[in-house]
Design an enzyme around this catalytic site. Structure first.
Site, PDB file in Angstrom:
ATOM      1  CE1 TYR A  82      -3.756   2.329   0.535  1.00 47.58           C
ATOM      2  CE2 TYR A  82      -2.936   2.769   2.747  1.00 47.58           C
ATOM      3  CZ  TYR A  82      -3.818   3.039   1.732  1.00 47.58           C
ATOM      4  OH  TYR A  82      -4.762   4.023   1.888  1.00 47.58           O
ATOM      5  CE1 TYR A  99      -6.126  -3.894   7.683  1.00 50.83           C
ATOM      6  CE2 TYR A  99      -6.925  -1.649   7.864  1.00 50.83           C
ATOM      7  CZ  TYR A  99      -5.926  -2.580   8.047  1.00 50.83           C
ATOM      8  OH  TYR A  99      -4.732  -2.196   8.607  1.00 50.83           O
ATOM      9  CG  HIS A 100     -10.625   0.745   7.627  1.00 47.46           C
ATOM     10  ND1 HIS A 100     -10.683   0.456   6.287  1.00 47.46           N
ATOM     11  CD2 HIS A 100      -9.480   1.439   7.814  1.00 47.46           C
ATOM     12  CE1 HIS A 100      -9.622   0.963   5.685  1.00 47.46           C
ATOM     13  NE2 HIS A 100      -8.880   1.564   6.583  1.00 47.46           N
ATOM     14  CE  LYS A 155     -10.192  11.919  13.959  1.00 51.21           C
ATOM     15  NZ  LYS A 155      -8.811  11.780  14.460  1.00 51.21           N
ATOM     16  CG  ASP A 172      -7.090  11.248  11.290  1.00 56.18           C
ATOM     17  OD1 ASP A 172      -7.231  10.176  10.675  1.00 56.18           O
ATOM     18  OD2 ASP A 172      -6.861  11.319  12.510  1.00 56.18           O
ATOM     19  CG  HIS A 195      -7.731   6.222  11.078  1.00 61.73           C
ATOM     20  ND1 HIS A 195      -6.859   6.566  10.068  1.00 61.73           N
ATOM     21  CD2 HIS A 195      -8.097   4.941  10.817  1.00 61.73           C
ATOM     22  CE1 HIS A 195      -6.704   5.539   9.243  1.00 61.73           C
ATOM     23  NE2 HIS A 195      -7.446   4.549   9.676  1.00 61.73           N
TER      24      HIS A 195
END
Length: 672
Positions: free
Chosen positions: A17, A171-172, A540, A544, A546
């Site tokens: 990646y 995945y996340h 935040k 981003d 996450h």
């Protein structure tokens, strides 16, 4: 008796990646990796590209080229794939909200190369549900997002038949706290929602339904519990086979095959004793390669130092070599499935299938995945699961070597010079990218660009497939931000539920516990400051998405007695400071994992001073190199927390300490 040797299976696609700084720099990296034996490309786009902003937008500041390559228009895409034969390449693009746009750019560049687009192979991730739940790069509301996905699937099946138009991504979800059962159930529920929408659209004839199902792929996380992870993959395959056969009537077993790629767990890598990450990566890779009947079609591995910062080319090479040693030096590919007939494996798979199917049914009863997103159910379940896991880690019930056990260590030659152990992006890069964008806009033919945008808005208002209008925009020189804003004008934007309010208490509060002690400290400090409750703003800034760490801080602060102000992701420094002043908070906590802290945190501090709120302590958490942490503290940040600070309750106690210090109150001890 030796006999004729059995032919070895073909290895999985090996990817890294990658992408950073500029299209030119990323192109050089790709060509170098392909020369080292990488067999597929996996493109990382920067956050402005992922969220539909041009590099000169205010929210893009500090984010350009940080976590991937900026692609603002056709010229960037041309440079990104220069001298790479796209007709012979298998390209994975990790892109979701703007997936249609990036595929259009890719197709146009392939056409310019003279490629037959019916031969293009690759994948666009294009799973918007997991963006609402965990990754945070969504743009549009669920309904319009599902339409974009539906149009793209219909277009590729009819025009780019070897392309995987969606890579349903659990995945996340794992990184956001999902259990194996939740990973399977949430991903399968997303697949059902997508397939239902595609078939209901009328864009695919009945006799092509198998072709649609055959192009649905999955992107899965493999954690360090590699037996459980391998069983998860087998359970995925069984459930997918049943759903596609029973719900959609797909008879051809090749069409029903569960096709998946993997990136092993990145957020599970540790900053403490980072050399341990290599054996974690190897174990996680074995989970998705050992079992032939559940072997990944493509694997990409993180680098050992991703918890420290951006990996260097050498670090990525190390991860590629891990795959190559297993595939080419070991005898793994010479055997049939080595777990066939195992009672242990079969029992675990059966349990996962039963529990996942029960959760899928629960979601269907709510109206499906999209309804479960909008109600907040899926997000709340993830935040709760993550809270429970964090509590087990902090209690020592779930052990992480070097973090909560076996913490003594020798000096590490890999990190002896932290400034060279990771790659840094030139801070001047963003200005160069912005300047190039302005030049592109000035030099294009403006008439066709505006006409193409008008046609896109008209198509969005109506029911036409949006891919043709998007291709017209790509050819006319429209930019990423312009394409996304044209659709925002029609569809609007979406702020997903945070899941914080519905998360249950995950840590014991009985007398003598650490949380009970911190609660007492919070109450005493609030009383010392004149009553009421301590107020913490969790912000935040930037793009981003996450949000896992921010959510866990918010939940634990709430449980410790704070009043928490958390408005979710994607805020400007100005919005954060305005909220801090309006809510009269006692502390501002900023969470940034994308590397934009050097730009955004000083901006917040300066705005706090301008607003007369310089006495409110500002703390920062994220993937922050030690030299950057020192610079932030020198700029006025009260405390910096990185992944090695895994004890959330201790962090909340530290926040109270900073509030007391800022208000010249004497320190309080936390009694455990």
């Amino acid at each position: 008796m030796s006999g004729t040797p059995r032919p070895k299976d073909r290895p999985w696609l090996m990817r890294t990646y990658a992408g950073h700084s500029t299209a030119e720099a990323s192109n050089e990296l790709y060509r170098r990796n392909l020369a080292k034996g990488q067999t597929g490309l996996s493109v990382a786009f920067d956050l402005p590209t992922q969220t539909g902003y041009d590099p000169d937008h205010i929210l893009a500041r500090g984010e350009v080229g940080r976590v991937g390559v900026p692609v603002s228009h056709l010229g960037d895409m041309r440079r990104l794939f220069q001298e790479i034969p796209l007709e012979r390449m298998n390209t994975s693009m990790t892109i979701n909200a703007t997936a249609m746009w990036l595929l259009a750019l890719y197709q146009v560049v392939a056409e310019e190369h003279g490629a037959d687009i019916t031969k293009l192979q690759g994948t666009t991730q294009n799973d918007i549900v997991k963006e609402y739940l965990s990754r945070g790069t969504h743009v549009f509301p669920p309904g319009p997002s599902l339409r974009l996905t539906t149009d793209m699937i219909a277009y590729t099946v009819n025009h780019i038949p070897k392309w995987n138009p969606i890579n349903i991504c659990s995945y996340h979800l794992q990184e956001a706290g999902a259990t194996p059962v939740q990973e399977i159930a949430f991903a399968m529920s997303t697949a059902v929602a997508v397939l239902d929408a595609v078939f209901a659209s009328g864009q695919v004839p009945e006799d092509r339904k198998g072709d649609v199902v055959a192009r649905i792929s999955f992107f899965v996380n493999a954690g360090v519990r590699f037996i459980e992870e391998m069983c998860k993959m087998r359970a995925f395959g069984r459930i997918w086979d049943r759903i596609t056969r029973e719900r959609y009537g797909i008879e051809n077993p090749k069409h029903r095959r569960f096709r998946y790629g993997v990136q092993v767990n990145s957020l599970g890598l540790t900053e403490a004793q980072p050399e341990n990450n290599i054996q974690r990566i190897v174990l996680e890779m074995l989970a998705v390669t050992l079992s032939k009947d559940a072997r990944a079609r493509a694997v990409q591995l993180p680098a050992w130092n991703e918890a420290l910062g951006l990996p260097r080319p050498w670090d990525q090479q190390w991860s590629l070599r891990i795959q190559q040693v297993l595939a080419h030096e070991s005898d793994l590919l010479e055997y049939d499935d080595i777990f066939e007939g195992s009672h242990v494996i079969e029992a675990k798979v059966a349990t996962l299938v039963e529990e996942a199917e029960a959760e899928i049914e629960r979601i269907q009863e709510m109206g499906g995945a999209m309804a479960a997103v909008e109600s907040g159910y899926l997000k709340a379940r993830l935040v709760a699961s993550h809270s429970e896991r964090r509590a087990r880690i902090e209690a020592g019930e779930e052990k992480i070597v070097g973090v909560n056990c076996y913490e003594s260590t020798e000096s590490n030659p890999l990190t002896a010079d932290l400034d060279t152990a990771i790659m840094t992006v030139d801070p001047e890069n963003e200005a160069r990218v912005v300047s190039a964008l302005h030049t592109w806009r000035e030099q294009r033919d403006e008439g066709p660009a505006q006409e193409a945008l008008g046609a896109l808005r008209k198509a969005a208002v109506g029911t036409d497939n949006l891919m043709e209008a998007t291709l017209r925009c790509a050819r006319a020189g429209v930019t990423t931000g312009e394409w996304a804003w044209a659709l925002r004008d029609v569809f609007g934007e979406y702020r997903a539920p945070t899941g914080v309010g519905g998360a249950p208490l995950a840590v014991a509060t009985e007398a003598g516990s650490l949380l009970a002690s911190v609660r007492e400290k919070v109450g005493k400090t609030a009383a010392d400051l004149g009553g009421g409750r301590l107020r913490l703003l969790v912000g935040k800034p930037g793009l981003d998405g996450h949000s896992n760490g921010a959510e866990q801080i918010a939940v634990r602060a709430r449980d410790a007695g704070f009043e928490v102000v958390y408005q979710g992701i994607r805020l400007t420094p100005e919005q954060i400071v305005s909220a801090a002043v309006a809510e009269d908070v006692h502390c501002v906590g900023l969470s940034i994992l994308s590397g934009s802290h050097a730009e955004l945190v000083p901006d917040v501090l300066e705005r706090m001073r301008t607003a007369g709120a310089q006495d409110i302590p500002v703390i920062v958490g994220g993937i922050i190199p030690s030299s950057d942490a020192a610079a932030l503290r020198a700029a006025g940040v009260a405390a910096v927390f990185t992944p090695k600070d895994f004890g959330i309750t201790e962090i909340i106690g530290r926040i109270v300490d900073e509030i007391r210090a800022a208000n010249t109150l004497p320190p309080l001890e936390v009694l455990v």
